[in-house]
Design a protein around this motif. Structure first.
Motif, PDB file in Angstrom:
ATOM      1  N   LYS A 135       0.842  -1.194   0.000  1.00 24.25           N
ATOM      2  CA  LYS A 135       0.000   0.000   0.000  1.00 24.25           C
ATOM      3  C   LYS A 135       0.873   1.237   0.000  1.00 24.25           C
ATOM      4  CE  LYS A 135      -4.105  -1.525   2.344  1.00 24.25           C
ATOM      5  NZ  LYS A 135      -5.255  -0.987   3.010  1.00 24.25           N
ATOM      6  N   LEU A 136       0.496   2.204  -0.801  1.00 23.66           N
ATOM      7  CA  LEU A 136       1.088   3.535  -0.753  1.00 23.66           C
ATOM      8  C   LEU A 136       0.142   4.374   0.102  1.00 23.66           C
ATOM      9  CD1 LEU A 136       3.140   5.638  -1.686  1.00 23.66           C
ATOM     10  CD2 LEU A 136       1.666   6.037  -3.675  1.00 23.66           C
ATOM     11  N   ASN A 137       0.645   4.929   1.191  1.00 23.72           N
ATOM     12  CA  ASN A 137      -0.167   5.707   2.126  1.00 23.72           C
ATOM     13  C   ASN A 137       0.306   7.148   2.172  1.00 23.72           C
ATOM     14  OD1 ASN A 137      -1.684   3.415   3.691  1.00 23.72           O
ATOM     15  ND2 ASN A 137       0.433   2.762   3.497  1.00 23.72           N
ATOM     16  N   TRP A 138      -0.622   8.081   2.353  1.00 25.14           N
ATOM     17  CA  TRP A 138      -0.264   9.479   2.503  1.00 25.14           C
ATOM     18  C   TRP A 138      -1.403  10.208   3.206  1.00 25.14           C
ATOM     19  CZ3 TRP A 138      -2.338   7.441  -1.825  1.00 25.14           C
ATOM     20  CH2 TRP A 138      -3.401   8.102  -2.418  1.00 25.14           C
ATOM     21  N   VAL A 139      -1.094  11.374   3.710  1.00 23.66           N
ATOM     22  CA  VAL A 139      -2.100  12.245   4.315  1.00 23.66           C
ATOM     23  C   VAL A 139      -2.274  13.425   3.380  1.00 23.66           C
ATOM     24  CG1 VAL A 139      -2.652  13.716   6.283  1.00 23.66           C
ATOM     25  CG2 VAL A 139      -1.490  11.527   6.653  1.00 23.66           C
ATOM     26  N   ALA A 140      -3.502  13.633   2.940  1.00 22.81           N
ATOM     27  CA  ALA A 140      -3.791  14.721   2.008  1.00 22.81           C
ATOM     28  C   ALA A 140      -3.500  16.065   2.660  1.00 22.81           C
ATOM     29  CB  ALA A 140      -5.246  14.653   1.558  1.00 22.81           C
ATOM     30  N   GLY A 141      -2.907  16.977   1.901  1.00 20.88           N
ATOM     31  CA  GLY A 141      -2.626  18.283   2.475  1.00 20.88           C
ATOM     32  C   GLY A 141      -1.926  19.230   1.527  1.00 20.88           C
ATOM     33  N   GLY A 142      -1.825  18.870   0.274  1.00 26.52           N
ATOM     34  CA  GLY A 142      -1.162  19.730  -0.699  1.00 26.52           C
ATOM     35  C   GLY A 142      -1.963  20.980  -1.001  1.00 26.52           C
ATOM     36  N   TRP A 143      -1.357  21.889  -1.737  1.00 30.92           N
ATOM     37  CA  TRP A 143      -1.992  23.169  -2.053  1.00 30.92           C
ATOM     38  C   TRP A 143      -3.301  22.999  -2.812  1.00 30.92           C
ATOM     39  CZ3 TRP A 143      -2.958  24.313  -7.108  1.00 30.92           C
ATOM     40  CH2 TRP A 143      -2.256  23.573  -8.059  1.00 30.92           C
ATOM     41  N   ASN A 144      -3.434  21.904  -3.566  1.00 33.44           N
ATOM     42  CA  ASN A 144      -4.643  21.717  -4.370  1.00 33.44           C
ATOM     43  C   ASN A 144      -5.641  20.763  -3.718  1.00 33.44           C
ATOM     44  OD1 ASN A 144      -3.109  19.441  -4.698  1.00 33.44           O
ATOM     45  ND2 ASN A 144      -3.461  19.245  -6.888  1.00 33.44           N
ATOM     46  N   THR A 145      -5.435  20.444  -2.434  1.00 31.37           N
ATOM     47  CA  THR A 145      -6.344  19.549  -1.718  1.00 31.37           C
ATOM     48  C   THR A 145      -7.522  20.346  -1.172  1.00 31.37           C
ATOM     49  OG1 THR A 145      -4.488  18.171  -1.040  1.00 31.37           O
ATOM     50  CG2 THR A 145      -6.526  17.918   0.204  1.00 31.37           C
ATOM     51  N   PRO A 146      -8.750  19.936  -1.509  1.00 30.35           N
ATOM     52  CA  PRO A 146      -9.915  20.630  -0.939  1.00 30.35           C
ATOM     53  C   PRO A 146      -9.875  20.584   0.586  1.00 30.35           C
ATOM     54  CG  PRO A 146     -10.584  19.142  -2.693  1.00 30.35           C
ATOM     55  CD  PRO A 146      -9.136  18.863  -2.419  1.00 30.35           C
ATOM     56  N   TYR A 147     -10.363  21.604   1.236  1.00 32.94           N
ATOM     57  CA  TYR A 147     -10.302  21.726   2.691  1.00 32.94           C
ATOM     58  C   TYR A 147     -10.854  20.485   3.399  1.00 32.94           C
ATOM     59  CZ  TYR A 147     -11.090  23.373   7.414  1.00 32.94           C
ATOM     60  OH  TYR A 147     -11.085  23.491   8.778  1.00 32.94           O
ATOM     61  N   THR A 148     -11.949  19.919   2.880  1.00 34.04           N
ATOM     62  CA  THR A 148     -12.575  18.772   3.545  1.00 34.04           C
ATOM     63  C   THR A 148     -11.686  17.526   3.537  1.00 34.04           C
ATOM     64  OG1 THR A 148     -13.733  18.199   1.506  1.00 34.04           O
ATOM     65  CG2 THR A 148     -14.940  19.534   3.096  1.00 34.04           C
ATOM     66  N   PHE A 149     -10.675  17.472   2.663  1.00 35.16           N
ATOM     67  CA  PHE A 149      -9.785  16.309   2.599  1.00 35.16           C
ATOM     68  C   PHE A 149      -8.434  16.550   3.262  1.00 35.16           C
ATOM     69  CE2 PHE A 149     -12.553  15.566  -1.155  1.00 35.16           C
ATOM     70  CZ  PHE A 149     -13.151  14.402  -0.696  1.00 35.16           C
ATOM     71  N   LYS A 150      -8.134  17.770   3.666  1.00 36.78           N
ATOM     72  CA  LYS A 150      -6.836  18.052   4.303  1.00 36.78           C
ATOM     73  C   LYS A 150      -6.718  17.276   5.606  1.00 36.78           C
ATOM     74  CE  LYS A 150      -5.868  22.522   2.293  1.00 36.78           C
ATOM     75  NZ  LYS A 150      -4.545  22.532   1.774  1.00 36.78           N
ATOM     76  N   GLY A 151      -5.594  16.579   5.764  1.00 31.94           N
ATOM     77  CA  GLY A 151      -5.348  15.804   6.973  1.00 31.94           C
ATOM     78  C   GLY A 151      -5.959  14.416   6.976  1.00 31.94           C
ATOM     79  N   VAL A 152      -6.681  14.058   5.910  1.00 29.94           N
ATOM     80  CA  VAL A 152      -7.341  12.752   5.844  1.00 29.94           C
ATOM     81  C   VAL A 152      -6.368  11.719   5.269  1.00 29.94           C
ATOM     82  CG1 VAL A 152      -9.253  11.467   4.812  1.00 29.94           C
ATOM     83  CG2 VAL A 152      -9.595  13.835   5.529  1.00 29.94           C
ATOM     84  N   PRO A 153      -6.179  10.581   5.967  1.00 25.07           N
ATOM     85  CA  PRO A 153      -5.301   9.528   5.428  1.00 25.07           C
ATOM     86  C   PRO A 153      -5.907   8.894   4.170  1.00 25.07           C
ATOM     87  CG  PRO A 153      -5.742   9.187   7.771  1.00 25.07           C
ATOM     88  CD  PRO A 153      -6.670  10.262   7.297  1.00 25.07           C
ATOM     89  N   HIS A 154      -5.067   8.615   3.194  1.00 28.48           N
ATOM     90  CA  HIS A 154      -5.457   7.946   1.957  1.00 28.48           C
ATOM     91  C   HIS A 154      -4.512   6.777   1.727  1.00 28.48           C
ATOM     92  CE1 HIS A 154      -7.356  11.848   1.393  1.00 28.48           C
ATOM     93  NE2 HIS A 154      -8.020  11.363   0.376  1.00 28.48           N
ATOM     94  N   SER A 155      -4.924   5.822   0.911  1.00 31.14           N
ATOM     95  CA  SER A 155      -4.027   4.735   0.517  1.00 31.14           C
ATOM     96  C   SER A 155      -4.476   4.165  -0.822  1.00 31.14           C
ATOM     97  CB  SER A 155      -3.981   3.635   1.574  1.00 31.14           C
ATOM     98  OG  SER A 155      -5.208   2.955   1.654  1.00 31.14           O
ATOM     99  N   VAL A 156      -3.515   3.595  -1.524  1.00 30.57           N
ATOM    100  CA  VAL A 156      -3.774   2.920  -2.798  1.00 30.57           C
ATOM    101  C   VAL A 156      -3.077   1.570  -2.732  1.00 30.57           C
ATOM    102  CG1 VAL A 156      -3.402   2.978  -5.285  1.00 30.57           C
ATOM    103  CG2 VAL A 156      -3.897   5.086  -4.069  1.00 30.57           C
TER     104      VAL A 156
END
Length: 60
Positions: A3-24
């Protein structure tokens, strides 16, 4: 499977997804590395590119 894991938070991340863990999910480390070799890169906090040994990191 890996799994590739990351926490959303880049400049183009919508506010509702900032800080939310994601994985693929990937079938193998090789398929992850193939995907990551399509133009992505890693930078430090100052924007400097960093070469990483993804295989070595993932196998630890």
């Amino acid at each position: 499977m890996v799994k590739l894991n990351w926490v959303a938070g880049g400049w183009n991340t919508p506010y509702t997804f900032k800080g939310v863990p994601h994985s693929v999910n990937f079938d193998s480390l090789e398929s992850l590395m193939e995907t990551m070799s399509k133009g992505e890169w890693v930078t430090d906090s100052k924007g400097n590119r960093i070469d990483i040994d993804l295989r070595g990191i993932c196998l630890k």
